[in-house]
Design an enzyme around this catalytic site. Sequence first.
Site, short mmCIF file in Angstrom:
data_model
loop_
_atom_site.label_atom_id
_atom_site.label_comp_id
_atom_site.label_asym_id
_atom_site.label_seq_id
_atom_site.Cartn_x
_atom_site.Cartn_y
_atom_site.Cartn_z
N GLY A 33 0.70 -1.28 0.06
CA GLY A 33 0.10 0.02 0.18
C GLY A 33 0.92 1.23 -0.16
O GLY A 33 1.93 1.13 -0.38
N ASN A 34 0.26 2.54 0.49
CA ASN A 34 0.95 3.61 0.36
C ASN A 34 0.30 4.63 1.36
O ASN A 34 -0.68 4.28 1.87
CB ASN A 34 1.13 4.39 -0.92
CG ASN A 34 -0.03 4.72 -1.42
OD1 ASN A 34 -0.86 5.65 -1.13
ND2 ASN A 34 -0.53 3.95 -2.68
N HIS A 35 0.86 5.62 1.59
CA HIS A 35 0.36 6.55 2.58
C HIS A 35 -0.53 7.82 2.30
O HIS A 35 -0.90 8.37 3.07
CB HIS A 35 1.78 7.47 3.12
CG HIS A 35 2.42 6.54 4.21
ND1 HIS A 35 2.20 5.95 5.27
CD2 HIS A 35 3.48 6.12 3.83
CE1 HIS A 35 3.10 5.09 5.55
NE2 HIS A 35 4.32 5.09 4.95
#
Length: 225
Positions: A33-35
């Site tokens: 995933g990512n932020h």
Amino acid sequence: EGHFNKKKRFEGKQVLITAGPTYEKIDPVRFIGNHSSGKMGLALAHVFASEGAQVQLIAGPGNYLVTSEAITVTRVSSADDMFDAVSSRFDQADVSVFAAAVADYRPAAPAEEKIKKSGESMTIELVKNKDIAAEMGKRKVKNQINVGFALETEREEEYAQEKMAKKNFDMIVLNSLNDNGAGFSVDTNKITIFSVDQKPKLFPLKTKQVVAEDIVNCIYEKLQS
Ligand code: CTP
Ligand code: CA
């Protein structure tokens, strides 16, 4: 009540917005995933709704507090899911804003069972995801407006302009990392808006809410021209 009723500039318009990260499955309990918080996309959705638009918000994982009945939220997880949700709604949209931080790659073969720890190193093969914005750029017809986002760590303007051309965007919003506080998981952004037929517009550091208003104003101008 009623004293400040300004004209609703997007009355009768359909607006599609992608927001948030995507999660790409590694096994039943893990993902890549990512932020991205989805805050920018959510702020845009509320500004468009307050301007009278019917909004389709296609949102990756996150906590979204949607306070408008004019916003329909479709929750998705992976880039593939997001592609399908966007694809089935795109033709109805007058304006599409691609604010999601879509994973560029996904695990080639997600494991059916939880992966057990074994050797001293491991490799996960990744394959490229579909580019949602680029594919919708190909499908775009006259009078549809597509707006993209970019965040670059070098050659910002050049890369932003390149992305606008490659994905057939009418406008691209460049998020700058140059000031403290701009980017993921904060409430402020510093943006520059590039447009196919106008010179770049630079904005100072503002809250995402106010940035969303600036972007919607630019899209309204584009819609008029
Ligand atoms: N985008 C998308 N689908 C993807 C990747 C990106 O819709 N699979 C959209 C983003 O929502 C954004 C724009 O394309 O509006 C630019 O995203 P970005 O990640 O900056 O572009 P990429 O083409 O993936 O290039 P890079 O190699 O810089 O990541
Ligand atoms: Ca990318």
